[in-house]
Design a protein around this motif. Structure first.
Motif, PDB file in Angstrom:
ATOM      1  N   THR A 109       0.834  -1.206   0.000  1.00  0.00           N
ATOM      2  CA  THR A 109       0.000   0.000   0.000  1.00  0.00           C
ATOM      3  C   THR A 109       0.867   1.253   0.000  1.00  0.00           C
ATOM      4  N   GLY A 114      -1.094   4.361  -1.571  1.00  0.00           N
ATOM      5  CA  GLY A 114      -2.450   4.221  -1.069  1.00  0.00           C
ATOM      6  C   GLY A 114      -2.592   4.877   0.293  1.00  0.00           C
ATOM      7  N   ASP A 115      -3.671   4.575   0.988  1.00  0.00           N
ATOM      8  CA  ASP A 115      -3.937   5.140   2.307  1.00  0.00           C
ATOM      9  C   ASP A 115      -3.427   4.155   3.361  1.00  0.00           C
ATOM     10  N   SER A 119      -5.103   0.902   5.363  1.00  0.00           N
ATOM     11  CA  SER A 119      -4.524  -0.430   5.196  1.00  0.00           C
ATOM     12  C   SER A 119      -4.261  -1.093   6.542  1.00  0.00           C
ATOM     13  N   THR A 246      -6.182   0.813  -2.000  1.00  0.00           N
ATOM     14  CA  THR A 246      -5.801   0.257  -0.697  1.00  0.00           C
ATOM     15  C   THR A 246      -6.641  -0.971  -0.374  1.00  0.00           C
TER      16      THR A 246
END
Length: 297
Positions: A109, A114-115, A119, A246
């Motif tokens: 992630t 991603g976040d 995650s 994510t």
């Protein structure tokens, strides 16, 4: 770079397990204790704040964990039937589909931009749900083919996963200075997972020689479709691209080490083969997916 190094470690252990099988065969009793250490290290990387975040955004975290526990077990069943997977290997497919998100999801992630908080929240929450969903899905999907010791599996998941994670969190709270080793823990965990894979492959050397390409394809699609469906269901739920990718990673990455440990203890070495293959492929695919997702803003 970190993910490539992790992949290299896994590949080295895999080759060692195949070509030095006599060395690793007698070490299968170490699988459960070593996996317990991996989960302890996961607990050390978590904190009370991670669990508070679950309470701050409960709906999307619950959705993520439940999606993980819906998509992956059902995909395992469907792909096994499509590719004609044997009963023992089917148990392994179901097991790897029924375990919680793997800790590698947090690293992938991060690489995918991603976040990370989302995650970690899903990984933590799906891990807490493991004593319920992992044995229940295994019993539901594989119980008609093999005896599934439901209660024993519940207790094992509690001992192998929940207790070490809780202990790791307590250690971090009581000894804050232990944070200095956090950067080394991912490599230690990957090395332990690599060792577990080596043991599994050493136990299945003869089976590997006869392995049908259908199994490899089924495991590959299990992982890839997990990524794809995770993203699609994220968008359908109204999540933005960052949260959706994510969620995709959280659905597609499994705690394959737990699946291996349960297969070895409760079923057979052959049942541990699909989780071991999945562990390798999810890291290769994870690198590819993270490089694609990095471009999605």
């Amino acid at each position: 770079m970190q993910n490539l190094l992790s992949l290299l470690i896994l590949l080295l252990f895999s080759f060692a397990g195949i070509f030095m099988s006599d060395t690793f065969k007698g070490l299968k009793e170490l699988i459960v204790p070593l996996l317990t250490l991996v989960m302890l290290s996961m607990g050390i990387t978590l904190s009370k704040e991670d669990f508070k975040r679950i309470l701050q955004k409960p709906v999307i975290v619950i959705y993520g964990a439940l999606l993980h526990y819906s998509v992956m077990p059902l995909l395992a069943m469907l792909l096994s039937f499509i590719f004609g997977i044997s009963k023992e290997l089917y148990v392994g497919m179901v097991l790897v589909g029924s375990v919680p998100s793997g800790t590698a999801s947090n690293l992938i992630t991060y690489l995918a931009k991603g976040d990370l908080l989302y995650s970690v929240s899903i990984t933590a929450f799906s891990t807490l749900l493991a004593p319920i969903f992992t044995p229940l899905w295994t019993y539901t999907l594989a119980g008609k083919y093999v005896h599934v010791p439901l209660l024993d599996m519940v207790l094992d998941v509690l001992k192998i996963v929940i207790l070490p994670v809780v202990l790791g969190i307590l250690i971090k709270e009581l000894f804050p200075r232990i944070k200095v080793i956090e950067s080394f823990l991912p490599y230690a965990s990957v090395s332990v997972i690599g060792f577990i894979i080596a043991v599994v492959l050493s136990l299945n050397v003869e089976n590997l020689k006869k392995m049908d390409l259908m199994l490899l394809l089924a495991v590959f699609l299990h992982n890839i479709l997990g990524f794809l469906l995770g993203f699609l269901f994220g968008r359908l739920f109204g999540l933005d691209n960052r949260l959706s990718k994510t969620l995709s990673i959280e659905v597609g990455i499994q705690n394959s080490g737990l699946a291996v440990a349960l297969a070895i203890k409760h079923f057979s070495p052959l049942a541990s083969l699909p989780p071991a293959i999945f562990s390798l492929l999810q890291n290769v695919n994870g690198i590819i997916v993270s490089s694609i997702y990095k471009r999605i803003h």
